[in-house]
Design a protein around this motif. Structure first.
Motif, short mmCIF file in Angstrom:
data_model
loop_
_atom_site.label_atom_id
_atom_site.label_comp_id
_atom_site.label_asym_id
_atom_site.label_seq_id
_atom_site.Cartn_x
_atom_site.Cartn_y
_atom_site.Cartn_z
N THR A 1 26.19 88.33 45.47
CA THR A 1 25.57 87.04 45.25
C THR A 1 25.08 86.94 43.81
O THR A 1 25.14 87.92 43.06
N VAL B 1 27.19 82.87 46.61
CA VAL B 1 28.19 83.93 46.65
C VAL B 1 29.03 83.92 45.37
O VAL B 1 29.58 82.89 44.99
N ARG B 2 29.08 85.08 44.73
CA ARG B 2 29.85 85.22 43.49
C ARG B 2 31.20 85.89 43.71
O ARG B 2 32.16 85.57 43.05
N SER B 3 31.26 86.85 44.64
CA SER B 3 32.54 87.49 44.93
C SER B 3 32.54 88.05 46.34
O SER B 3 31.49 88.37 46.89
N VAL B 4 33.75 88.15 46.89
CA VAL B 4 33.96 88.68 48.23
C VAL B 4 35.16 89.62 48.17
O VAL B 4 36.19 89.26 47.59
N THR B 5 35.00 90.79 48.75
CA THR B 5 36.10 91.75 48.84
C THR B 5 36.25 92.14 50.30
O THR B 5 35.26 92.46 50.96
N VAL C 1 30.04 91.48 49.91
CA VAL C 1 29.66 90.20 49.33
C VAL C 1 28.67 90.43 48.19
O VAL C 1 27.69 91.16 48.37
N ALA D 1 37.44 83.33 53.09
CA ALA D 1 37.42 82.32 52.02
C ALA D 1 36.24 81.36 52.18
O ALA D 1 35.71 80.86 51.19
N GLU D 2 35.81 81.13 53.43
CA GLU D 2 34.66 80.26 53.68
C GLU D 2 33.40 80.80 53.00
O GLU D 2 32.54 80.02 52.58
N LEU E 1 33.16 82.02 50.15
CA LEU E 1 33.13 81.61 48.75
C LEU E 1 32.62 80.19 48.56
O LEU E 1 32.31 79.79 47.44
N THR E 2 32.48 79.43 49.64
CA THR E 2 31.91 78.09 49.54
C THR E 2 30.38 78.13 49.54
O THR E 2 29.74 77.12 49.26
N GLU E 3 29.81 79.28 49.86
CA GLU E 3 28.36 79.43 49.83
C GLU E 3 27.91 79.43 48.37
O GLU E 3 28.48 80.14 47.53
#
Length: 152
Positions: free
Chosen positions: A73, A127-131, A71, A119-120, A122-124
């Motif tokens: 941010t 949070v800028r990206s998630v892999t 994650v 995907a949840e 990304l609603t924070e």
């Protein structure tokens, strides 16, 4: 605290089976039960042993997918630190150095479940990206303190 060979062997035995009796631990380590009692009390007093917990088999509960999630941010990490504690699928969470801000280990029923929950994140707001990387096989997890002896 510096651990000697007996302390390491006791910690390893307790990692293997936290419910082992004093007698079983004494037999495994090769010392008297009184020694085991005294050493365990000392390890608890020193804060080396902080508790005893049950381990579960996630596969038996229907959680067949393990994923490592990275994650990033926008710089503010405090809000997401608190939010990560609210996600029940997060088994471990680490704030890390490097390009990513957090490293998570999550357990999911299947890949659709993983996609939905990840995907949840990304609603924070921060949070800028998630892999997410799906774990193919666990090679080591919660290994004992003492180095393993090669098989003869």
């Amino acid at each position: 605290m510096e651990l000697n060979d007996i302390d390491r062997a006791l910690v390893d035995a307790l990692l293997e089976d936290g419910r082992a009796s004093i007698e079983d631990l004494a037999a495994d380590v090769g010392v008297a039960t009184e020694t085991v009692e005294r050493r365990i009390e000392g390890l608890e007093d020193a804060g080396v042993l902080t508790g005893y917990a049950a381990t579960i088999d996630d596969d038996e509960l229907g959680y067949d997918v393990t994923a490592v999630i990275r994650v990033r941010t926008g710089g503010a990490t405090q809000g997401i630190r608190e939010a990560l504690g609210e996600y029940p699928w997060v088994r471990s969470a680490y704030e890390v150095t490097g390009e990513d801000d957090f490293l998570l280990v999550g357990r999911f029923r299947d890949t659709d479940d993983m996609h939905q929950h990840v995907a949840e994140l990304l609603t924070e707001a921060t949070v800028r990206s998630v892999t997410a990387d799906v774990v193919v096989d666990t090679i080591r997890a919660c290994e004992p303190l003492s180095p393993r002896k090669p098989a003869e």
